[in-house]
Scaffold this active site. Structure first.
Site, short mmCIF file in Angstrom:
data_model
loop_
_atom_site.label_atom_id
_atom_site.label_comp_id
_atom_site.label_asym_id
_atom_site.label_seq_id
_atom_site.Cartn_x
_atom_site.Cartn_y
_atom_site.Cartn_z
N HIS A 37 -21.75 1.47 -7.96
CA HIS A 37 -21.13 0.54 -8.73
C HIS A 37 -21.83 0.35 -10.11
O HIS A 37 -21.22 0.16 -11.04
CB HIS A 37 -20.86 -0.76 -8.02
CG HIS A 37 -20.13 -0.69 -6.80
ND1 HIS A 37 -20.86 -1.02 -5.62
CD2 HIS A 37 -18.88 -0.60 -6.44
CE1 HIS A 37 -19.83 -0.91 -4.45
NE2 HIS A 37 -18.67 -0.48 -5.11
N GLY A 149 -15.12 5.86 -9.82
CA GLY A 149 -16.15 6.86 -9.26
C GLY A 149 -15.59 7.97 -8.68
O GLY A 149 -14.40 8.01 -8.09
N ARG A 189 -19.93 0.65 2.78
CA ARG A 189 -19.96 0.75 4.48
C ARG A 189 -21.19 1.09 4.91
O ARG A 189 -21.47 0.93 6.11
CB ARG A 189 -18.78 1.46 4.82
CG ARG A 189 -17.43 1.09 4.52
CD ARG A 189 -16.45 1.63 4.96
NE ARG A 189 -14.90 1.18 5.10
CZ ARG A 189 -14.19 1.14 4.31
NH1 ARG A 189 -14.42 1.70 2.94
NH2 ARG A 189 -13.18 0.15 4.09
#
Ligand code: AMP
Length: 282
Positions: A37, A149, A189
């Site tokens: 990010h 992304g 995750r």
């Protein structure tokens, strides 16, 4: 760093910046931030005057309610990371701000099959939710550039399609995948994985890395079988590997005849679904 939770506050801020001739870069996220990010933010900071990051866990893109419930939320830590990375604005709206009760529902976009393959085949409705939220966020933020992304290859391909169909005056910038030193693609995750599973999960990157070479000698079907076998051997449960045309996302039959090919994969380990991809030809 400014933190806005209300659409009206963010809009007021953006309007003021634009009236001074400033350019706006926007990176939408679902939080639980990591270096992937931050790479979007850095890319934005390089070319835009003001960089905005949103944190919004969008319920409409989760086809599995359990996945939504378990999605990691680390808001305090996210804000520290963004402040440290010199982000100008964080937009953290609640669900009722993004989807007010009195809103006019946007008609569903015909994604011309881009949403039916790969992720779309296993997560029905997922991309309708993604398109809905990105369109809504773009209407709120009105950025000059949108940063996404490569990690979510199908997602940026679909958003690119949406931008062109809706003739939105936003330029999409795709940022390369940020990986752990082991090769594992960074993902929110990953925090749900044990140390052992993280190690095993590197088989996805290893398998993808071997494809380019392998496809010079073997067929697409053989390459897919080998990939799935190598993941199983490593202790993962492969969901799909698609060797696809990078524009249409349709499966490639003859690798040699194509000039833009991407390999996209999803696999499960410890109840966590991981995705990754690699551009094989461009
Ligand atoms: P997410 O918070 O998972 O919805 O991701 C928000 C944005 O960050 C999307 O455009 C993702 O593709 C991008 N992103 C997530 N992980 C990575 C990564 N490892 N490298 C580059 N971009 C990423």
């Amino acid at each position: 760093m400014y933190l806005f939770k209300k659409v009206s506050d963010l809009k007021k801020f953006v309007r003021a910046q634009k009236s001074e001739g400033k350019t706006i870069g926007f990176s939408p996220t679902m939080g639980a931030l990591h270096d992937g990010h931050i790479a979007l933010l850095s890319a934005s900071q390089k070319v835009c005057d003001i960089s905005i990051v949103s944190i919004f866990v969008n319920p409409s893109q989760f086809n599995d309610p359990d996945d939504l419930k378990k999605y990691p939320r680390t808001e305090g830590r996210d804000l520290v990371l963004l402040e440290r990375a010199a982000c100008d604005v964080v937009f953290m709206p609640g669900v009722e701000e993004v989807y007010p009760a009195n809103r006019k529902e946007m008609p569903k976009l015909d994604l011309q099959g881009l949403d039916k393959v790969m992720e779309g085949a296993f997560r029905p409705g997922h991309f309708d939710g993604v398109v809905q939220v990105v369109k809504r966020l773009l209407d709120i933020v009105e950025p000059d550039k949108l940063f996404m992304g490569q990690k979510d290859f199908q997602q940026f391909t679909i958003i690119d399609f949406m931008l062109s169909v809706c003739q939105m005056p936003v330029q999409l910038v795709v940022v390369p995948i940020v990986r752990e030193p082991s090769g594992l693609a960074k993902s929110s995750r990953n925090v749900r994985l044990s140390a052992g599973a993280r190690k095993k999960a590197t088989a996805i990157y290893k398998g993808l890395s071997e494809l380019k070479n392998a496809l010079e000698h073997i067929t697409v079907e053989e390459a897919v079988t080998n990939f799935n076998e190598s993941l199983k051997k490593a202790g993962l449960d492969p969901e799909y590997l698609s060797i696809a045309n990078g524009k249409t996302l349709r499966p490639v039959k003859d690798y040699q005849k194509e000039n833009y090919v991407v390999a996209c994969a999803a696999a499960w380990i410890e109840g966590v679904r991981l995705i990754d991809n690699m551009i094989l030809k461009q």
